[in-house]
Motif scaffolding. Structure first.
Motif, PDB file in Angstrom:
ATOM      1  N   MET A 185       2.564  -6.211  14.296  1.00 54.93           N
ATOM      2  CA  MET A 185       3.901  -6.428  14.862  1.00 54.93           C
ATOM      3  C   MET A 185       4.014  -7.793  15.528  1.00 54.93           C
ATOM      4  O   MET A 185       5.035  -8.473  15.425  1.00 54.93           O
ATOM      5  N   VAL A 186       2.956  -8.200  16.208  1.00 49.73           N
ATOM      6  CA  VAL A 186       2.977  -9.494  16.893  1.00 49.73           C
ATOM      7  C   VAL A 186       2.972 -10.648  15.899  1.00 49.73           C
ATOM      8  O   VAL A 186       3.769 -11.582  15.995  1.00 49.73           O
ATOM      9  N   ASP A 187       2.082 -10.590  14.928  1.00 40.45           N
ATOM     10  CA  ASP A 187       1.874 -11.726  14.027  1.00 40.45           C
ATOM     11  C   ASP A 187       2.896 -11.807  12.901  1.00 40.45           C
ATOM     12  O   ASP A 187       3.167 -12.892  12.385  1.00 40.45           O
ATOM     13  N   HIS A 188       3.454 -10.660  12.522  1.00 41.26           N
ATOM     14  CA  HIS A 188       4.365 -10.667  11.372  1.00 41.26           C
ATOM     15  C   HIS A 188       5.786 -10.244  11.730  1.00 41.26           C
ATOM     16  O   HIS A 188       6.664 -10.261  10.856  1.00 41.26           O
ATOM     17  N   ALA A 189       6.006  -9.872  12.987  1.00 40.67           N
ATOM     18  CA  ALA A 189       7.344  -9.510  13.477  1.00 40.67           C
ATOM     19  C   ALA A 189       7.999  -8.448  12.595  1.00 40.67           C
ATOM     20  O   ALA A 189       9.211  -8.431  12.422  1.00 40.67           O
ATOM     21  N   GLY A 190       7.170  -7.571  12.040  1.00 42.49           N
ATOM     22  CA  GLY A 190       7.695  -6.498  11.206  1.00 42.49           C
ATOM     23  C   GLY A 190       8.052  -5.279  12.039  1.00 42.49           C
ATOM     24  O   GLY A 190       7.828  -5.227  13.247  1.00 42.49           O
ATOM     25  N   SER A 191       8.607  -4.277  11.371  1.00 38.95           N
ATOM     26  CA  SER A 191       8.989  -3.051  12.071  1.00 38.95           C
ATOM     27  C   SER A 191       7.753  -2.238  12.424  1.00 38.95           C
ATOM     28  O   SER A 191       6.687  -2.364  11.803  1.00 38.95           O
ATOM     29  N   LEU A 192       7.912  -1.358  13.401  1.00 37.51           N
ATOM     30  CA  LEU A 192       6.811  -0.475  13.787  1.00 37.51           C
ATOM     31  C   LEU A 192       6.438   0.444  12.631  1.00 37.51           C
ATOM     32  O   LEU A 192       5.250   0.638  12.350  1.00 37.51           O
ATOM     33  N   GLU A 193       7.413   1.000  11.948  1.00 40.29           N
ATOM     34  CA  GLU A 193       7.097   1.917  10.851  1.00 40.29           C
ATOM     35  C   GLU A 193       6.280   1.221   9.764  1.00 40.29           C
ATOM     36  O   GLU A 193       5.296   1.766   9.272  1.00 40.29           O
ATOM     37  N   LYS A 194       6.669   0.019   9.405  1.00 41.51           N
ATOM     38  CA  LYS A 194       5.916  -0.730   8.389  1.00 41.51           C
ATOM     39  C   LYS A 194       4.503  -1.026   8.878  1.00 41.51           C
ATOM     40  O   LYS A 194       3.531  -0.937   8.123  1.00 41.51           O
ATOM     41  N   ALA A 195       4.377  -1.378  10.159  1.00 41.57           N
ATOM     42  CA  ALA A 195       3.056  -1.675  10.710  1.00 41.57           C
ATOM     43  C   ALA A 195       2.158  -0.442  10.650  1.00 41.57           C
ATOM     44  O   ALA A 195       0.970  -0.539  10.307  1.00 41.57           O
ATOM     45  N   VAL A 196       2.704   0.724  10.977  1.00 30.11           N
ATOM     46  CA  VAL A 196       1.915   1.956  10.929  1.00 30.11           C
ATOM     47  C   VAL A 196       1.510   2.272   9.499  1.00 30.11           C
ATOM     48  O   VAL A 196       0.341   2.582   9.215  1.00 30.11           O
ATOM     49  N   VAL A 197       2.462   2.189   8.584  1.00 29.73           N
ATOM     50  CA  VAL A 197       2.182   2.492   7.172  1.00 29.73           C
ATOM     51  C   VAL A 197       1.128   1.535   6.621  1.00 29.73           C
ATOM     52  O   VAL A 197       0.168   1.951   5.954  1.00 29.73           O
ATOM     53  N   ASP A 198       1.287   0.246   6.890  1.00 30.44           N
ATOM     54  CA  ASP A 198       0.342  -0.748   6.367  1.00 30.44           C
ATOM     55  C   ASP A 198      -1.042  -0.584   6.992  1.00 30.44           C
ATOM     56  O   ASP A 198      -2.067  -0.755   6.310  1.00 30.44           O
ATOM     57  N   SER A 199      -1.078  -0.272   8.283  1.00 28.06           N
ATOM     58  CA  SER A 199      -2.362  -0.082   8.947  1.00 28.06           C
ATOM     59  C   SER A 199      -3.092   1.138   8.381  1.00 28.06           C
ATOM     60  O   SER A 199      -4.307   1.099   8.146  1.00 28.06           O
ATOM     61  N   LEU A 200      -2.366   2.216   8.144  1.00 30.86           N
ATOM     62  CA  LEU A 200      -2.980   3.402   7.550  1.00 30.86           C
ATOM     63  C   LEU A 200      -3.461   3.119   6.133  1.00 30.86           C
ATOM     64  O   LEU A 200      -4.521   3.609   5.716  1.00 30.86           O
ATOM     65  N   ALA A 201      -2.690   2.331   5.382  1.00 29.66           N
ATOM     66  CA  ALA A 201      -3.106   1.999   4.016  1.00 29.66           C
ATOM     67  C   ALA A 201      -4.410   1.211   4.013  1.00 29.66           C
ATOM     68  O   ALA A 201      -5.256   1.372   3.124  1.00 29.66           O
ATOM     69  N   THR A 202      -4.593   0.357   5.033  1.00 32.69           N
ATOM     70  CA  THR A 202      -5.795  -0.479   5.110  1.00 32.69           C
ATOM     71  C   THR A 202      -6.989   0.274   5.689  1.00 32.69           C
ATOM     72  O   THR A 202      -8.117   0.136   5.197  1.00 32.69           O
ATOM     73  N   HIS A 203      -6.750   1.051   6.726  1.00 32.08           N
ATOM     74  CA  HIS A 203      -7.864   1.642   7.480  1.00 32.08           C
ATOM     75  C   HIS A 203      -7.915   3.172   7.459  1.00 32.08           C
ATOM     76  O   HIS A 203      -8.901   3.757   7.919  1.00 32.08           O
ATOM     77  N   GLY A 204      -6.871   3.802   6.967  1.00 27.16           N
ATOM     78  CA  GLY A 204      -6.742   5.245   7.121  1.00 27.16           C
ATOM     79  C   GLY A 204      -7.806   6.086   6.456  1.00 27.16           C
ATOM     80  O   GLY A 204      -8.036   7.238   6.853  1.00 27.16           O
ATOM     81  N   HIS A 205      -8.479   5.554   5.454  1.00 27.33           N
ATOM     82  CA  HIS A 205      -9.486   6.342   4.750  1.00 27.33           C
ATOM     83  C   HIS A 205     -10.910   5.917   5.094  1.00 27.33           C
ATOM     84  O   HIS A 205     -11.856   6.308   4.397  1.00 27.33           O
ATOM     85  N   LYS A 206     -11.057   5.175   6.167  1.00 21.53           N
ATOM     86  CA  LYS A 206     -12.399   4.829   6.623  1.00 21.53           C
ATOM     87  C   LYS A 206     -13.082   6.069   7.203  1.00 21.53           C
ATOM     88  O   LYS A 206     -12.411   6.979   7.706  1.00 21.53           O
ATOM     89  N   PRO A 207     -14.398   6.134   7.138  1.00 15.32           N
ATOM     90  CA  PRO A 207     -15.116   7.296   7.676  1.00 15.32           C
ATOM     91  C   PRO A 207     -14.757   7.559   9.134  1.00 15.32           C
ATOM     92  O   PRO A 207     -14.711   6.626   9.951  1.00 15.32           O
ATOM     93  N   GLY A 208     -14.474   8.807   9.469  1.00 20.30           N
ATOM     94  CA  GLY A 208     -14.157   9.187  10.833  1.00 20.30           C
ATOM     95  C   GLY A 208     -12.695   9.106  11.198  1.00 20.30           C
ATOM     96  O   GLY A 208     -12.303   9.506  12.301  1.00 20.30           O
ATOM     97  N   MET A 209     -11.841   8.626  10.283  1.00 19.52           N
ATOM     98  CA  MET A 209     -10.431   8.386  10.596  1.00 19.52           C
ATOM     99  C   MET A 209      -9.538   9.595  10.282  1.00 19.52           C
ATOM    100  O   MET A 209      -8.349   9.566  10.579  1.00 19.52           O
ATOM    101  N   ARG A 210     -10.061  10.664   9.734  1.00 17.04           N
ATOM    102  CA  ARG A 210      -9.215  11.743   9.223  1.00 17.04           C
ATOM    103  C   ARG A 210      -8.266  12.310  10.277  1.00 17.04           C
ATOM    104  O   ARG A 210      -7.065  12.453  10.017  1.00 17.04           O
ATOM    105  N   GLU A 211      -8.763  12.656  11.457  1.00 16.71           N
ATOM    106  CA  GLU A 211      -7.901  13.265  12.473  1.00 16.71           C
ATOM    107  C   GLU A 211      -6.771  12.326  12.879  1.00 16.71           C
ATOM    108  O   GLU A 211      -5.614  12.752  13.031  1.00 16.71           O
TER     109      GLU A 211
END
Length: 350
Positions: free
Chosen positions: A195-221
């Motif tokens: 959000m800080v660096d790209h001035a995007g919406s919160l929803e987009k930031a959450v979606v993009d962050s989950l796409a990048t990191h959401g399937h890393k080990p330990g992230m399921r919950e």
């Protein structure tokens, strides 16, 4: 809106949410409603004997920021720096302010620890206190399985440095051993950075962050609860005290992050989102802080109502930290660089 205004908005917004939620942190929603009316608490009321008082969450957030700034000084002067160890040293300085004695020597230098208001004890989390007291060397990982929200609460400053996800995860592991405890902190810092660096919406930031990191080990919950919140938002389910209670209390990291994100995503402005985030039967100051950080990045410090802004404890300290952070190159990642003379005095790197 420039980067400084977003950083100020983030840090001040989090502190405002912390302060608004502090008086009702341990109250059930029916008690809050009976005391403050059907809208719940909407203005600062006394906590810890004063109006606008922040909790240990904001205190530790400030010391985390100090650690990151000191790491920049150390990396610039020595060419390399183990950033989590420097953050650890800063958190041990916070431990000193709480009247506790670390097992290892801690240098009590720098300007932040001299701020008298930071020496107030504000119901610090037992996990953070216990893990820091047990530390035998800088950078040692917590020997517990806690996924409490203490690491999440202090992670926002990591968002303003290049390796936000990694720094927040590594710093979280200093006190919280469960993956949900430190990976929620890492994901939060990553969302804020987007959000800080790209001035995007919160929803987009959450979606993009989950796409990048959401399937890393330990992230399921963490992933599953945030995906549930995104579903709620898309289906038009707005948070109420009762619905928040069904999602969780916010005492553990993934719940605190999810509640804060839900309240921020469904708010029309900063004030509305923070008020929603603190009015439920759970960890009100923590969920208020999460929502405040997110909404502060989105709307800037100017969106904070004057009645909150003017009475916020440590406001000048928080603003100074934000102004110091913005002077560090945004791509700094712990190795080398050039630093100005001013910062070595304020944040000695050792």
């Amino acid at each position: 809106m420039n980067r400084l205004e977003r950083i100020k908005g983030c840090l001040l917004g989090g502190a405002v949410g912390d302060a608004l939620g502090a008086p009702v942190e341990f109250l059930e929603w029916p008690v809050i409603e009976a005391k403050y009316g059907r809208h719940g608490i909407t203005d600062f009321t006394p906590a810890y004997g004063q109006i606008g008082a922040v909790t240990d969450d904001t205190q530790m957030m400030l010391f985390t920021a100090e650690g990151l700034l000191r790491a920049y000084v150390r990396g610039s002067s020595r060419g390399i720096c183990h950033v989590p160890s420097v953050i650890h040293h800063a958190l041990l300085r916070w431990l000193l302010t709480q009247g506790e004695v670390p097992a290892i020597h801690v240098s009590a230098d720098g300007w932040l620890i001299s701020e008298k208001a930071l020496w107030a004890r504000r119901s610090p989390g037992t996990t953070c206190i216990g893990a820091l007291k047990a530390s035998q060397h800088l950078g040692s990982l917590a020997q517990n399985h806690s996924k409490g929200c203490g690491a999440l609460m202090r992670s926002a400053p990591c968002a303003f440095f290049a390796k936000a996800f990694d720094y927040a995860a590594e710093a979280g592991r200093l006190t919280h051993g469960h993956p949900s405890g430190y990976l929620a902190a890492a994901l939060f810092a990553d969302i804020l950075q987007r959000m800080v660096d790209h001035a995007g919406s919160l929803e987009k930031a959450v979606v993009d962050s989950l796409a990048t990191h959401g399937h890393k080990p330990g992230m399921r919950e963490v992933r599953e609860l945030l995906e549930r919140v995104l579903f709620f938002v898309r289906e038009g389910y707005r948070p109420t005290p009762e619905r928040i209670g069904e999602l969780g209390g916010g005492w553990v990291a993934e719940e605190a992050l999810a509640i804060g994100v839900w309240c921020a995503l469904t708010a029309d402005n900063l004030e509305e989102g923070i008020i929603r985030a603190v009015n439920h039967s759970g960890d009100s100051d923590s969920t208020g802080l999460v929502a405040g950080h997110l909404l502060g990045v989105e709307y800037g410090a100017a969106a904070i109502p004057a009645r909150w802004f003017q009475r916020l404890e440590l406001r000048a300290v928080i603003e100074r930290v934000a102004e110091d952070i913005v002077r560090v190159p945004r791509d700094y990642c712990g190795y080398g660089g050039e630093e100005d003379g001013w910062i070595e005095v304020a944040y000695p790197g050792g």
